[in-house]
Design an enzyme around this catalytic site. Structure first.
Site, short mmCIF file in Angstrom:
data_model
loop_
_atom_site.label_atom_id
_atom_site.label_comp_id
_atom_site.label_asym_id
_atom_site.label_seq_id
_atom_site.Cartn_x
_atom_site.Cartn_y
_atom_site.Cartn_z
N GLU A 1 0.84 -1.19 0.00
CA GLU A 1 0.00 0.00 0.00
C GLU A 1 0.87 1.25 0.00
O GLU A 1 1.98 1.25 0.56
CB GLU A 1 -0.92 0.00 1.23
CG GLU A 1 -1.97 -1.10 1.15
CD GLU A 1 -2.98 -1.04 2.29
OE1 GLU A 1 -2.62 -0.57 3.39
OE2 GLU A 1 -4.12 -1.47 2.07
N CYS B 1 3.85 8.48 0.24
CA CYS B 1 4.43 7.58 1.24
C CYS B 1 4.52 6.19 0.61
O CYS B 1 3.49 5.61 0.26
CB CYS B 1 3.54 7.57 2.48
SG CYS B 1 4.10 6.47 3.76
N CYS C 1 6.64 -6.37 7.56
CA CYS C 1 7.79 -5.85 8.29
C CYS C 1 8.11 -6.82 9.42
O CYS C 1 7.21 -7.43 9.99
CB CYS C 1 7.47 -4.47 8.88
SG CYS C 1 8.88 -3.69 9.70
N CYS D 1 6.79 -3.76 15.87
CA CYS D 1 6.31 -2.68 16.74
C CYS D 1 4.86 -2.99 17.18
O CYS D 1 4.01 -3.32 16.35
CB CYS D 1 6.39 -1.34 16.04
SG CYS D 1 8.08 -0.92 15.53
N CYS E 1 1.60 -1.33 15.54
CA CYS E 1 1.62 -1.16 14.08
C CYS E 1 0.91 -2.31 13.37
O CYS E 1 1.17 -3.49 13.66
CB CYS E 1 3.07 -1.06 13.61
SG CYS E 1 3.25 -1.07 11.83
N CYS F 1 -0.57 6.71 9.86
CA CYS F 1 0.68 6.11 10.28
C CYS F 1 0.44 4.78 11.03
O CYS F 1 -0.37 4.73 11.95
CB CYS F 1 1.40 7.10 11.20
SG CYS F 1 3.04 6.59 11.61
S1 SF4 Z 1 6.23 0.89 12.75
FE1 SF4 Z 1 5.54 -0.93 11.64
S2 SF4 Z 1 6.42 -0.70 9.58
FE2 SF4 Z 1 7.53 0.72 10.93
S3 SF4 Z 1 9.31 -0.46 11.66
FE3 SF4 Z 1 7.70 -0.76 13.19
S4 SF4 Z 1 6.67 -2.66 12.55
FE4 SF4 Z 1 7.86 -1.93 10.80
#
Ligand code: SF4
Length: 303
Positions: free
Chosen positions: A40, A59, A66, A70, A73, A288
Site C-alpha cells: 500500500e 508515502c 515488516c 512494533c 503497528c 501512520c
Molecule cells: S512501525 Fe511498523 S512498519 Fe515501521 S518499523 Fe515498526 S513494525 Fe515496521
C-alpha cells in the site's frame, strides 16, 4: 513486474492497482506485484507555499510487511513477506502518477523498515533522482524513516546523503517503555541509538523524531520531560502522532486531546519544536502504522 489491469465495479484501474480509497484529499492505493504480493502507498497533499502550486507527498512501502514487530503497528502483524526490489518501490511512484497524483516529495514511511532493505532502498533513491526531468525527485525532497536500526543508520551515514531527511520513530522516552513497544530497542537501546545519531551527518543538523502517543503508556507530562532530555544534544523536531487505532493491537488507546496538548506544551517549554500531526486518512486506514496491503477490504472507486 506489475500485474494486468484489475477491473473494479466496472472501472478499469491502472495496471497493478487493486483498489483506491480516498478521504479528505488523502489517496490510498494497493499495488499488486508480479508474485501476487500487495503493498500500500498513500498520497498526502501538502500545504502549498505559492498560490496555484500543488504539492503532494507520496508515502511508499519498502517491504511486504515488516519484521520489526512494533506493538502498535498494523504492518507488524503481517511479519516480513519479502523485501521490495528497487523497481517495485519506483512502481508505486508510477502508479500514483497514473492515478493522477503528482508527488513532489517521497517519504519512505509505508510498509516495512527501509534500512532493513538497505541496498534495494538505496538503489531506489538513485533511480528516483536519475528519472528524466519532470519526473525525477531530488534527494532534498525525500525522507527516510527508521525505527532505529543502528547498523542501517551507520550504513546511511557512510553514504553521506545529507540532503535526505532522516526521521526516527522514537515513540518512548526511555528504554523500559520503548522495549515494550519496539523490539528493536532490546537490540539497540536508546543510548546506542543516540550515539548513532550523534555521529550521523544530518541534513542541517536536524532529524525528525516521530512519537506515536498512546494513552496511559507514553503520553504523560513526565514522559515529555524525559524525551526533551534525551533530545537535548540534537536539533530534532518532534512530530507527535496521536495513536490511530489498529485492528488486532490490544491494549492501546488514542490519547485524550488534553494529554496531547499538555505533552506538546511541555516539549515547547523545554525549547523543543513539537507539532501534532493531523490524523489524516484514519477512516481509510491510511494513517501512520495502519498500512497492511490486505486484500480483505472491498475495493473502492478509481481516483
Ligand atoms: S512501525 Fe511498523 S512498519 Fe515501521 S518499523 Fe515498526 S513494525 Fe515496521
Amino acid at each position: 513486474m506489475i500485474c494486468d489491469n484489475t477491473r473494479v465495479t466496472g472501472t478499469t484501474l491502472p495496471p497493478g492497482v487493486t483498489r483506491v480509497l480516498r478521504e479528505g484529499g488523502i489517496v490510498k492505493f494497493g499495488l499488486r506485484l508480479a508474485d501476487g504480493a500487495e503493498v500500500e502507498s498513500v498520497v498526502v497533499p501538502m500545504r502549498e507555499r505559492a498560490p496555484g502550486r500543488q504539492r503532494a507527498s507520496l508515502c511508499v512501502s519498502t517491504q511486504v510487511g515488516c519484521r520489526m514487530g512494533c506493538a502498535f503497528c498494523a504492518t507488524a502483524r503481517m511479519g516480513l513477506g519479502r523485501n521490495l526490489e528497487p523497481e517495485e518501490i519506483l512502481a508505486q511512484v508510477s502508479a500514483a502518477r497514473s492515478l493522477g497524483a503528482k508527488p513532489t516529495n517521497i517519504t519512505f514511511m509505508g510498509m516495512g523498515e527501509p534500512l532493513d532493505n538497505f541496498d534495494r532502498w538505496a538503489a531506489s533513491v538513485r533511480l528516483l533522482i536519475d528519472l528524466p526531468a519532470g519526473l525525477a525527485v531530488a534527494m532534498n525532497r525525500m525522507t527516510v524513516s527508521t525505527c532505529g536500526l543502528v547498523p542501517g543508520l551507520d550504513r546511511l551515514a557512510e553514504l553521506n546523503w545529507r540532503r535526505v531527511t532522516l526521521a526516527v520513530s522514537l515513540n518512548a522516552p526511555n528504554d523500559a517503555i520503548r522495549s515494550r513497544l519496539m523490539p528493536v530497542n532490546r537490540k539497540h537501546p536508546m543510548a546506542e541509538l543516540k550515539e548513532a545519531l550523534l555521529r550521523h551527518p544530518l541534513r542541517r543538523g536536524v532529524f525528525m523524531a516521530e512519537y506515536v502517543l498512546l494513552a496511559g503508556i507514553n503520553d504523560r507530562p513526565e514522559h515529555a520531560d524525559e524525551l526533551a532530555e534525551y533530545l537535548a544534544p540534537f536539533r530534532a523536531a518532534v512530530n507527535l502522532i496521536p495513536y490511530n487505532g489498529v485492528k488486532g493491537a490490544e491494549g492501546f488507546e488514542p490519547p485524550a486531546r488534553a494529554a496531547v496538548e499538555l505533552f506538546q506544551g511541555r516539549l515547547r517549554q523545554a525549547g523543543r519544536h513539537a507539532v501534532v500531526r493531523e490524523t489524516k486518512g484514519r477512516g481509510i486506514e491510511a494513517a501512520c502504522g495502519q498500512l497492511t496491503g490486505s486484500t480483505a477490504r472491498p475495493p473502492s472507486s478509481m481516483v
